[in-house]
Design an enzyme around this catalytic site. Structure first.
Site, mmCIF file in Angstrom:
data_model
loop_
_atom_site.group_PDB
_atom_site.id
_atom_site.type_symbol
_atom_site.label_atom_id
_atom_site.label_comp_id
_atom_site.label_asym_id
_atom_site.label_seq_id
_atom_site.Cartn_x
_atom_site.Cartn_y
_atom_site.Cartn_z
ATOM 1 N N VAL A 26 0.833 -1.212 0.000
ATOM 2 C CA VAL A 26 0.000 0.000 0.000
ATOM 3 C C VAL A 26 0.867 1.262 0.000
ATOM 4 C CG1 VAL A 26 -1.856 1.240 1.180
ATOM 5 C CG2 VAL A 26 -1.858 -1.245 1.160
ATOM 6 N N LYS A 68 -13.817 -4.380 9.223
ATOM 7 C CA LYS A 68 -14.385 -3.396 8.295
ATOM 8 C C LYS A 68 -15.853 -3.123 8.629
ATOM 9 C CE LYS A 68 -11.109 -4.651 4.671
ATOM 10 N NZ LYS A 68 -10.796 -5.653 3.645
ATOM 11 N N LYS A 112 12.846 0.158 6.934
ATOM 12 C CA LYS A 112 14.166 -0.357 7.305
ATOM 13 C C LYS A 112 14.650 -1.489 6.408
ATOM 14 C CE LYS A 112 12.436 -3.249 11.041
ATOM 15 N NZ LYS A 112 11.570 -3.023 12.097
ATOM 16 N N GLU A 141 -10.339 6.059 4.729
ATOM 17 C CA GLU A 141 -11.141 5.576 3.588
ATOM 18 C C GLU A 141 -10.596 4.262 3.042
ATOM 19 O OE1 GLU A 141 -13.959 5.074 1.618
ATOM 20 O OE2 GLU A 141 -14.095 7.260 1.675
ATOM 21 N N LYS A 164 -7.360 -1.251 9.075
ATOM 22 C CA LYS A 164 -8.713 -1.468 9.627
ATOM 23 C C LYS A 164 -8.691 -2.133 10.990
ATOM 24 C CE LYS A 164 -7.319 -4.582 6.640
ATOM 25 N NZ LYS A 164 -7.001 -4.819 5.260
ATOM 26 N N ILE A 218 -12.948 1.737 -3.192
ATOM 27 C CA ILE A 218 -14.345 2.216 -3.168
ATOM 28 C C ILE A 218 -14.502 3.371 -2.177
ATOM 29 C CG2 ILE A 218 -16.750 1.564 -2.741
ATOM 30 C CD1 ILE A 218 -15.921 -1.353 -3.236
#
Ligand code: HSE
Length: 318
Positions: free
Chosen positions: A13, A204, A44, A128, A104, A135
């Site tokens: 991500v 979630k 690292k 988000e 999450k 989405i």
């Protein structure tokens, strides 16, 4: 005007967030008039630092220097796991920096504490990317549907399990093979138990319940069954019933103010838009008292889709 951001972690991500902010920088500036500069990346792993995906001079192993830099206004926590992620997010908020995260598990477990800490320090925490990957579900609930009373929310909110069920049903793949593919594609959690046992979906759903109904339910209090016991026969049987078997996350706000919530494999009618959600895609069906039903779908996991949602929160804060 330039806003400086620090990324904590440069995994899947992290890379997606960096890509969205850098490769689309001109597009972002055209639309918003803002320049977002990734000023530091906390990482690292030497292989990641040497990968050439971001300039080497951006990398640091020193969180304190990020915290102490008054020019860094936004911290994106993308390390995953519980610690040091929780501590880093709290310290960033207390240092007066906005925090953006796809984490999450940490948000669901500490929803009130994070929001309170952010408010006390005059900053925001945005997540988000924590639900539904690309989405814009939280934005939709908070802004587009703000004039509604939401009565029910149902969704396929875990890309890994939806990928596994789709591959088992459509290609006859064994469960283990489909799971390995989901892991290789970067959809699964570090420990995929969280995906296949429905824990990720419960995290979630806890966030969605808080956003939709203003009620906080800890994920451990959500009735939950995963997909580990699902066989190809179960999937075939669902098809015979004109349904698709999906790991459904569902929450309904009852007249008495209680919330009925569960995560479990469920036969979804072929007529529901949720039945058409395949592979790592997610789908979320929101029932409201004014807008009636709203259905959102898109890629629920993966580098670029999650990076898109992360970047949107960062740009919005800037
Ligand atoms: N492991 C998660 C999923 C990642 O498969 O949906 C996105 O939250």
């Amino acid at each position: 005007m330039t806003t400086k951001v620090a990324l904590l972690g440069f995994g899947i991500v992290g890379k997606g967030t960096y890509r969205a902010l850098t490769q689309n920088a001109a597009e972002i500036e055209r639309k918003t008039g803002k320049r977002i500069e990734v000023a530091r990346i906390l990482e690292k792993n030497p292989a990641v630092i040497e990968s050439g995906l971001a300039p080497k001079e951006l990398f640091t192993q020193d969180f304190e220097s990020i915290l102490a830099d008054p020019e860094i206004k936004i911290v994106a926590e993308i390390i995953g796991g519980t610690e040091p992620a929780t501590t880093f997010m709290l310290r960033a908020l207390k240092a007066g920096k906005h925090v953006v995260t796809p984490n999450k598990a940490v948000i669901a477990a500490n929803y009130d504490m994070f929001r309170r800490t952010a408010a006390e320090n005059g900053v925001q925490i945005r997540y988000e990317a924590s639900v539904g990957g690309a989405i814009p579900v939280i934005e939709t609930i908070r802004k587009s549907l703000v004039a509604n009373r939401i009565t029910k929310i149902q969704g396929i909110v875990n890309g890994t399990t939806n990928y596994i069920l789709t591959k088992m049903e459509e290609e006859g793949l064994p469960y283990e093979t489909a799971l390995k593919q989901a892991q290789a594609n970067g959809f699964a959690e570090q420990d995929p138990t969280a995906d296949v046992e429905g824990i990720d979906s419960a995290n979630k759903l806890s966030i969605l319940i808080a956003e939709c109904f203003g009620v906080y339910i800890h994920p451990r209090d959500i009735d939950r069954t995963g997909i580990t016991q699902i066989t190809r026969d179960d999937l075939r049987l669902a098809t015979q019933h004109s349904c698709k078997l999906k790991l459904l996350a569902s929450a309904e706000f009852k007249e008495d103010g209680s919330v009925e919530a569960f995560v479990r494999p469920t036969e979804v009618s072929s007529e529901s838009p949720l039945a058409a959600v395949r592979n790592e895609f997610n789908g979320i069906l929101i029932s409201c008292n004014m807008a009636d039903k709203i259905f959102l779908s898109g890629r629920g996991a993966g580098m670029d889709p999650t990076g898109s949602a992360m970047a949107a929160d960062i740009i919005s804060l800037a």
